[in-house]
Design an enzyme around this catalytic site. Structure first.
Site, PDB file in Angstrom:
ATOM      1  N   HIS A 154     -98.138 -20.712 -13.139  1.00 48.19           N
ATOM      2  CA  HIS A 154     -98.760 -19.685 -13.989  1.00 48.19           C
ATOM      3  C   HIS A 154     -99.746 -18.847 -13.163  1.00 48.19           C
ATOM      4  O   HIS A 154    -100.181 -19.275 -12.095  1.00 48.19           O
ATOM      5  CB  HIS A 154     -99.492 -20.367 -15.142  1.00 48.19           C
ATOM      6  CG  HIS A 154     -98.610 -21.312 -15.901  1.00 48.19           C
ATOM      7  ND1 HIS A 154     -97.920 -20.938 -17.023  1.00 48.19           N
ATOM      8  CD2 HIS A 154     -98.278 -22.611 -15.663  1.00 48.19           C
ATOM      9  CE1 HIS A 154     -97.208 -21.969 -17.469  1.00 48.19           C
ATOM     10  NE2 HIS A 154     -97.410 -22.991 -16.659  1.00 48.19           N
TER      11      HIS A 154
ATOM     12  N   ASN B 110     -96.384 -13.045 -22.923  1.00 48.96           N
ATOM     13  CA  ASN B 110     -96.670 -11.959 -21.967  1.00 48.96           C
ATOM     14  C   ASN B 110     -96.332 -10.617 -22.597  1.00 48.96           C
ATOM     15  O   ASN B 110     -97.104  -9.652 -22.493  1.00 48.96           O
ATOM     16  CB  ASN B 110     -95.859 -12.096 -20.680  1.00 48.96           C
ATOM     17  CG  ASN B 110     -96.212 -13.310 -19.843  1.00 48.96           C
ATOM     18  OD1 ASN B 110     -95.373 -13.857 -19.142  1.00 48.96           O
ATOM     19  ND2 ASN B 110     -97.453 -13.750 -19.905  1.00 48.96           N
TER      20      ASN B 110
ATOM     21  N   ARG C 182     -94.457 -17.139 -10.322  1.00 51.88           N
ATOM     22  CA  ARG C 182     -94.853 -17.304 -11.723  1.00 51.88           C
ATOM     23  C   ARG C 182     -93.575 -17.514 -12.528  1.00 51.88           C
ATOM     24  O   ARG C 182     -92.471 -17.196 -12.074  1.00 51.88           O
ATOM     25  CB  ARG C 182     -95.590 -16.060 -12.225  1.00 51.88           C
ATOM     26  CG  ARG C 182     -96.957 -15.895 -11.601  1.00 51.88           C
ATOM     27  CD  ARG C 182     -97.635 -14.655 -12.113  1.00 51.88           C
ATOM     28  NE  ARG C 182     -97.916 -14.711 -13.544  1.00 51.88           N
ATOM     29  CZ  ARG C 182     -98.373 -13.684 -14.261  1.00 51.88           C
ATOM     30  NH1 ARG C 182     -98.570 -12.517 -13.682  1.00 51.88           N
ATOM     31  NH2 ARG C 182     -98.621 -13.819 -15.546  1.00 51.88           N
ATOM     32  N   HIS C 183     -93.713 -18.034 -13.715  1.00 51.89           N
ATOM     33  CA  HIS C 183     -92.558 -18.150 -14.615  1.00 51.89           C
ATOM     34  C   HIS C 183     -92.043 -16.745 -14.944  1.00 51.89           C
ATOM     35  O   HIS C 183     -92.754 -15.745 -14.771  1.00 51.89           O
ATOM     36  CB  HIS C 183     -92.985 -18.868 -15.902  1.00 51.89           C
ATOM     37  CG  HIS C 183     -94.192 -18.245 -16.525  1.00 51.89           C
ATOM     38  ND1 HIS C 183     -94.126 -17.085 -17.265  1.00 51.89           N
ATOM     39  CD2 HIS C 183     -95.497 -18.568 -16.463  1.00 51.89           C
ATOM     40  CE1 HIS C 183     -95.342 -16.750 -17.651  1.00 51.89           C
ATOM     41  NE2 HIS C 183     -96.202 -17.635 -17.173  1.00 51.89           N
TER      42      HIS C 183
ATOM     43  N   ARG D 189     -92.191 -22.401 -20.325  1.00 49.22           N
ATOM     44  CA  ARG D 189     -91.794 -21.201 -19.584  1.00 49.22           C
ATOM     45  C   ARG D 189     -91.540 -21.463 -18.105  1.00 49.22           C
ATOM     46  O   ARG D 189     -90.725 -20.768 -17.484  1.00 49.22           O
ATOM     47  CB  ARG D 189     -92.810 -20.071 -19.800  1.00 49.22           C
ATOM     48  CG  ARG D 189     -94.274 -20.390 -19.503  1.00 49.22           C
ATOM     49  CD  ARG D 189     -95.143 -19.324 -20.160  1.00 49.22           C
ATOM     50  NE  ARG D 189     -96.576 -19.390 -19.840  1.00 49.22           N
ATOM     51  CZ  ARG D 189     -97.443 -20.175 -20.458  1.00 49.22           C
ATOM     52  NH1 ARG D 189     -97.047 -21.022 -21.395  1.00 49.22           N
ATOM     53  NH2 ARG D 189     -98.727 -20.135 -20.138  1.00 49.22           N
TER      54      ARG D 189
ATOM     55  N   GLU E  63    -101.126 -23.942 -17.101  1.00 49.37           N
ATOM     56  CA  GLU E  63    -102.016 -22.778 -16.987  1.00 49.37           C
ATOM     57  C   GLU E  63    -103.464 -23.130 -17.368  1.00 49.37           C
ATOM     58  O   GLU E  63    -103.705 -24.088 -18.142  1.00 49.37           O
ATOM     59  CB  GLU E  63    -101.478 -21.636 -17.885  1.00 49.37           C
ATOM     60  CG  GLU E  63    -102.271 -20.321 -17.866  1.00 49.37           C
ATOM     61  CD  GLU E  63    -102.502 -19.726 -16.472  1.00 49.37           C
ATOM     62  OE1 GLU E  63    -103.045 -20.413 -15.584  1.00 49.37           O
ATOM     63  OE2 GLU E  63    -102.176 -18.535 -16.284  1.00 49.37           O
TER      64      GLU E  63
HETATM   65  O1  F6P Z   1    -101.461 -13.632 -19.285  1.00 48.46           O
HETATM   66  C1  F6P Z   1    -100.786 -14.661 -18.661  1.00 48.46           C
HETATM   67  C2  F6P Z   1    -101.705 -15.827 -18.271  1.00 48.46           C
HETATM   68  O2  F6P Z   1    -100.940 -16.792 -17.570  1.00 48.46           O
HETATM   69  C3  F6P Z   1    -102.461 -16.476 -19.460  1.00 48.46           C
HETATM   70  O3  F6P Z   1    -101.762 -17.492 -20.110  1.00 48.46           O
HETATM   71  C4  F6P Z   1    -103.740 -16.973 -18.781  1.00 48.46           C
HETATM   72  O4  F6P Z   1    -104.816 -17.209 -19.693  1.00 48.46           O
HETATM   73  C5  F6P Z   1    -104.038 -15.805 -17.871  1.00 48.46           C
HETATM   74  O5  F6P Z   1    -102.785 -15.336 -17.396  1.00 48.46           O
HETATM   75  C6  F6P Z   1    -104.880 -16.182 -16.663  1.00 48.46           C
HETATM   76  O6  F6P Z   1    -105.264 -14.978 -16.031  1.00 48.46           O
HETATM   77  P1  F6P Z   1    -106.799 -14.385 -16.200  1.00 48.46           P
HETATM   78  O7  F6P Z   1    -107.613 -15.514 -15.650  1.00 48.46           O
HETATM   79  O8  F6P Z   1    -106.765 -13.154 -15.342  1.00 48.46           O
HETATM   80  O9  F6P Z   1    -107.112 -14.121 -17.636  1.00 48.46           O
END
Ligand code: F6P
Ligand code: ATP
Length: 456
Positions: A389, A259, A252-253, A304, A324
């Site tokens: 991501h 975050n 991941r970044h 990122r 992402e």
């Molecule tokens: O929180 C970091 C992230 O990369 C968000 O930008 C993204 O919406 C999320 O994680 C994806 O994870 P989840 O599907 O568990 O919400």
């Protein structure tokens, strides 16, 4: 992550259920599923990678939500003859012939039943199917049941490859439990000799068949009479496979400003600790990759990941497909804000995270579809490091590690950790290397409170 165009609420949910079952719908990968039944018939001498190919095709199709199953004739044969010696495969051995024929029939019968019960779209009949007579019989059986056939022949005469295949997978086969590897390898070579006596490659007599011939692990490919979209999809996948040793690294970044604040999506810069991870990454990669190996770094187009990869001295490629998961109207919100503003959506996502599509955004299912070209490119490539991501990494990881859809969106993938995946004959090996740089946890467990928590 803008919201463009019109949408309505009903459009946000795609048909649920683990896998696509036959109906006049598409599963998003353009598959016209109604009435489609394809039997992929493996063809080739022993130790030509047929089982490995079968297993990879099934994993790929499952990842795309296309229900598929392998029917391995060897497993059926083991019920009557668990530890045969090479003589069993001599065609002058009439009892051996009878038992082998019985195993093939049992596998084909079960496969036809499986299709008739509407359990799936693609079956792989994994056996040597090494004579024209045997292939004709399968073709006629399938024709009678309305099942399309796609013959996949793996032809390889490179002695070094065959010998290393025998040592890699055959000496540890259940056929040789408790036997010394050297005598197992010798017996397996004799088994191959027995097959070679009767083996007929697919040739011009069989031009009416739909087939693909993979010669010398795909160096040369011959394709004949491919009928439809799903078949061409499978063929294209097969054409991209190779068995050269390699690994895939996933990270991941580094921790981002978003975050830190518990916000999702966006295009934020790295936090101070994220920046430290970017600086530490070349050392971490060197530790895992070694000095000699060349690799290519893939990032998304978001700041990122690009910033995280910027100190790596390798060729780099940015992919939009690695951006992402698009959280639509929820982009830039914290989970707690989403729960407050869109409580029904928040609940629905928890209930079926794989299929839940953010208002104006994407679902995990959508992400898998856009990642398909990435997977294809990964299969063709050698050593690749992907800096991406959370959601994207989960989907890529799920492909390699065969993680089911109900679990993959819930996997914990910590920040500041390098994951190394090394494909082996029938599995993928995993190693994790953690940088000693703290980061928040962005993981929210199913059904848990939406409260953002700092990592220990
Ligand atoms: O929180 C970091 C992230 O990369 C968000 O930008 C993204 O919406 C999320 O994680 C994806 O994870 P989840 O599907 O568990 O919400
Ligand atoms: P059997 O008929 O005994 O079941 P098989 O053809 O199914 O043999 P596998 O068990 O799949 O053979 O053999 C796996 C080995 O084949 C692995 O070592 C893998 O690296 C190698 N392999 C994979 N693809 C190919 C290919 N196209 N040609 C030759 N070898 C391959």
């Amino acid at each position: 992550m803008t919201v463009n165009g019109e949408f309505n609420h009903d459009m946000r949910r795609v048909p649920t259920g683990e896998f696509m079952t036959p109906s006049r719908k598409t599963n998003g990968v353009g598959v016209q599923a109604e009435d489609t039944k394809i039997c992929v018939v493996m063809v080739g001498l022993p130790a030509r990678g047929k089982s490995l190919i079968a297993q990879k095709v099934v994993r790929y199709l499952h990842w795309l939500s296309i229900k598929a199953k392998t029917f391995n004739v060897g497993q059926y044969r083991r019920t009557n003859t668990p530890n045969p010696s090479a003589d069993f495969f001599d065609t002058s051995n009439s009892e051996g012939e009878r038992l082998r024929r019985a195993a093939a029939e049992a596998a084909v019968n079960d496969m036809c039943k499986w299709f008739a019960e509407g359990q799936g779209l693609i079956a792989i009949l994994d056996a040597t199917n090494s004579t024209k007579k045997r292939r004709r019989w399968i073709q006629e059986r399938c024709d009678a049941e309305g099942i399309e056939t796609l013959f996949v022949e793996s032809k390889c005469d490179d002695e070094d490859i065959i010998m290393s295949n025998i040592l890699e997978v055959k000496t540890t086969s259940p056929d040789y439990v408790g036997q010394d590897p050297e005598s197992a390898a010798q017996d397996f070579r004799n088994r191959i000799r027995n097959y070679e006596r009767v083996y007929q490659t697919i040739d011009e007599d069989e031009f009416d068949l739909t087939y693909v011939k993979l010669i010398d692990v795909g160096k040369h490919v011959i394709i004949n009479q491919i009928q439809d979209y799903l078949q061409s999809r499978v063929v294209y996948y097969l054409m991209n496979l190779h068995i050269r040793p390699r690994s895939i690294w996933l990270s991941r970044h580094g921790e981002s400003q978003y975050n830190l604040n518990g916000k999702i999506g966006g295009d934020a810069e790295l936090s101070e600790r994220g920046e430290m991870y970017a600086r530490a990454l070349p050392g971490l990669v060197k530790q895992s990759v070694g000095d000699s190996r060349k690799l290519t770094v893939w990032t998304s187009t978001l700041r990122r990941t690009i910033a995280t990869a910027r100190f790596l001295e390798f060729e780099k490629l940015e992919w939009k497909a690695l951006d992402e998961l698009d959280s639509g109207v929820c982009d830039g919100l914290t989970y707690a804000e989403i729960e407050e503003r869109y409580p029904d959506d928040f609940k629905q996502r928890d209930e079926d995270k794989y299929n839940y599509r953010y208002l104006g955004g994407e679902s995990y299912r959508d992400v898998v579809i856009r990642l398909e070209p990435i997977i294809m490119e990964l299969e063709r490539s050698e050593n690749i490091l992907i800096v991406t991501h959370q959601a994207i990494l989960r989907c890529i990881y799920a492909y390699f590690m065969n993680v089911p859809q109900e679990r993959s969106p819930w996997m914990e993938v910590p920040l500041h950790t390098l994951i190394k995946l090394t494909p082996k004959a029938y599995s993928t090996q995993e190693e994790r290397l953690k940088a000693d740089i703290p980061a928040v946890s962005t993981f929210r467990e199913k059904g848990s409170s939406a409260k953002h928590q700092e990592a220990a």
